[in-house]
Design an enzyme around this catalytic site. Sequence first.
Site, PDB file in Angstrom:
ATOM      1  N   TYR A  71      39.895  57.390   4.384  1.00  0.00           N
ATOM      2  CA  TYR A  71      41.071  56.641   3.285  1.00  0.00           C
ATOM      3  C   TYR A  71      40.233  56.948   2.383  1.00  0.00           C
ATOM      4  CZ  TYR A  71      46.334  56.582   3.463  1.00  0.00           C
ATOM      5  OH  TYR A  71      47.874  56.449   3.412  1.00  0.00           O
ATOM      6  N   GLU A  73      42.444  56.906  -1.732  1.00  0.00           N
ATOM      7  CA  GLU A  73      43.002  56.947  -2.118  1.00  0.00           C
ATOM      8  C   GLU A  73      42.525  56.606  -3.888  1.00  0.00           C
ATOM      9  OE1 GLU A  73      47.449  55.278  -0.994  1.00  0.00           O
ATOM     10  OE2 GLU A  73      45.959  53.805  -0.836  1.00  0.00           O
ATOM     11  N   ASP A 217      49.121  79.549 -13.934  1.00  0.00           N
ATOM     12  CA  ASP A 217      49.361  79.408 -12.064  1.00  0.00           C
ATOM     13  C   ASP A 217      48.482  80.583 -12.297  1.00  0.00           C
ATOM     14  OD1 ASP A 217      49.738  78.584  -9.517  1.00  0.00           O
ATOM     15  OD2 ASP A 217      51.773  79.013  -9.744  1.00  0.00           O
ATOM     16  N   THR A 243      45.433  77.333  -5.749  1.00  0.00           N
ATOM     17  CA  THR A 243      45.109  76.927  -5.014  1.00  0.00           C
ATOM     18  C   THR A 243      43.501  77.134  -4.240  1.00  0.00           C
ATOM     19  OG1 THR A 243      45.192  79.260  -4.551  1.00  0.00           O
ATOM     20  CG2 THR A 243      47.001  77.915  -3.804  1.00  0.00           C
ATOM     21  N   LYS A 246      43.629  82.093  -0.331  1.00  0.00           N
ATOM     22  CA  LYS A 246      43.088  83.146  -0.826  1.00  0.00           C
ATOM     23  C   LYS A 246      42.419  84.029  -1.462  1.00  0.00           C
ATOM     24  CE  LYS A 246      47.854  82.383  -2.720  1.00  0.00           C
ATOM     25  NZ  LYS A 246      47.974  81.044  -2.897  1.00  0.00           N
ATOM     26  N   ARG A 252      43.174  75.807   2.856  1.00  0.00           N
ATOM     27  CA  ARG A 252      44.340  75.408   2.057  1.00  0.00           C
ATOM     28  C   ARG A 252      44.049  74.613   1.079  1.00  0.00           C
ATOM     29  NH1 ARG A 252      48.267  79.295   3.251  1.00  0.00           N
ATOM     30  NH2 ARG A 252      49.352  77.772   2.546  1.00  0.00           N
TER      31      ARG A 252
END
Length: 425
Positions: A71, A73, A217, A243, A246, A252
């Site tokens: 974890y 954060e 984008d 992203t 692709k 991903r």
Amino acid sequence: MPVTATADTAAAALPVAHADFGALRRQDPEIAEVILGEQTRQSETLQLIAAENFTSPAVLAALASPLANKYAEGYPGARHHGGCELVDVAERLAVQRATALFGAEHANVQPHSGSSAVLAAYAALLKPGDTVLAMGLPYGGHLTHGSPANFSGRWFDFVGYGVDAETGLIDYEQVRDLARRRRPKAIVCGSISYPRHPDYETFRDIADEAGAYLIVDAAHPMGLIAGGAAPSPVPYADVVCATTHKVLRGPRGGMILCGSELAERIDRAVFPFTQGGAQMHTIAAKAVAFGEAATPAFTAYAHQVVANARVLADGLAGEGMAVLTGGTDTHLISADPTPLGVDGRSARGRLAAAGVVLDTCALPYGDGRGLRLGTAAVTTQGMGEAQMARIAGLFTAGLRAEGEQARTVRAEVRELAGRFPPYRG
């Protein structure tokens, strides 16, 4: 339907540690069979979905690593949990590699997806109710570009620009006119099905005239940009969202690039405003992918993706399909199959039965759906122009075949795909 490919040899071929998969098979055979079945599906069909690709075994190894347990954060050096010394190294590497690869001053590699990246960009630059100019959904705009079903269409006042009815190319004079009249707070450049390179310099000029931010984008062309096969928006945009899968061939996920003056706003918009803990195994996999994309081999790959797309587009046009904009500059092809007597939705179903996997897309100035396909995955498999010409023939044969002919086409697709396995050995 039960999956039959459960032999040890099949498990050993998976691009993950065999011992790990063996443990999964013993503990949860149902999920193990799903994984093996998906491996078979990917190996026996042609993956022409424009948004998909095959990651390298190294990327998959990072995804399946113990970093998934951590974890984290916050950001490197300022986490909300202890024990982050090593994952901080991974994230710093990912950021350093991304900024070097794309020539950006700042990169945020934490977004969980492209949509998350766009959400953070809007959160950093806009307020609810602000006017935003973006490509309209009927012309290839993404859901995050103003769909009423998406947060973007509910929180902001989106104005859509389109493409020329004859050429299918972006109508820049329309964009400029809309910007002058509506005075948007931001202009979004990007599409899910536009197969040509946008003119980023013209978009920058229009945004400056309107006093607007320019958000690019670049989810689809980002891999081509990394490989030098497409122009970069980084020198022109205030923020670039993308992203990491692709054409870029990573895990991903999403990423954001910007100048140093917006870095703090972007970072705070990602965490804590729109996301919680970073997925450190994915961030490490992004770092691996950025490293791979900086190699000469990836540059050759990116250019081959474009060459393959152009051959496939020409082949589909030669078979009688209407290819939008007359071709492509990218990995993307948008086509209308109605000249062959079948609509887009029906064509997708027929092609799926033949083992050719792709998507539908909106047809500008049309009532039906077209087909959207891409060459990133098949190029990763090692296919070249000769295979693209054959795929064009199989494509139209699959649309026309019935009964025994359909089974013959399916067998030919399986044979072609089998000669180019996604993962060897």
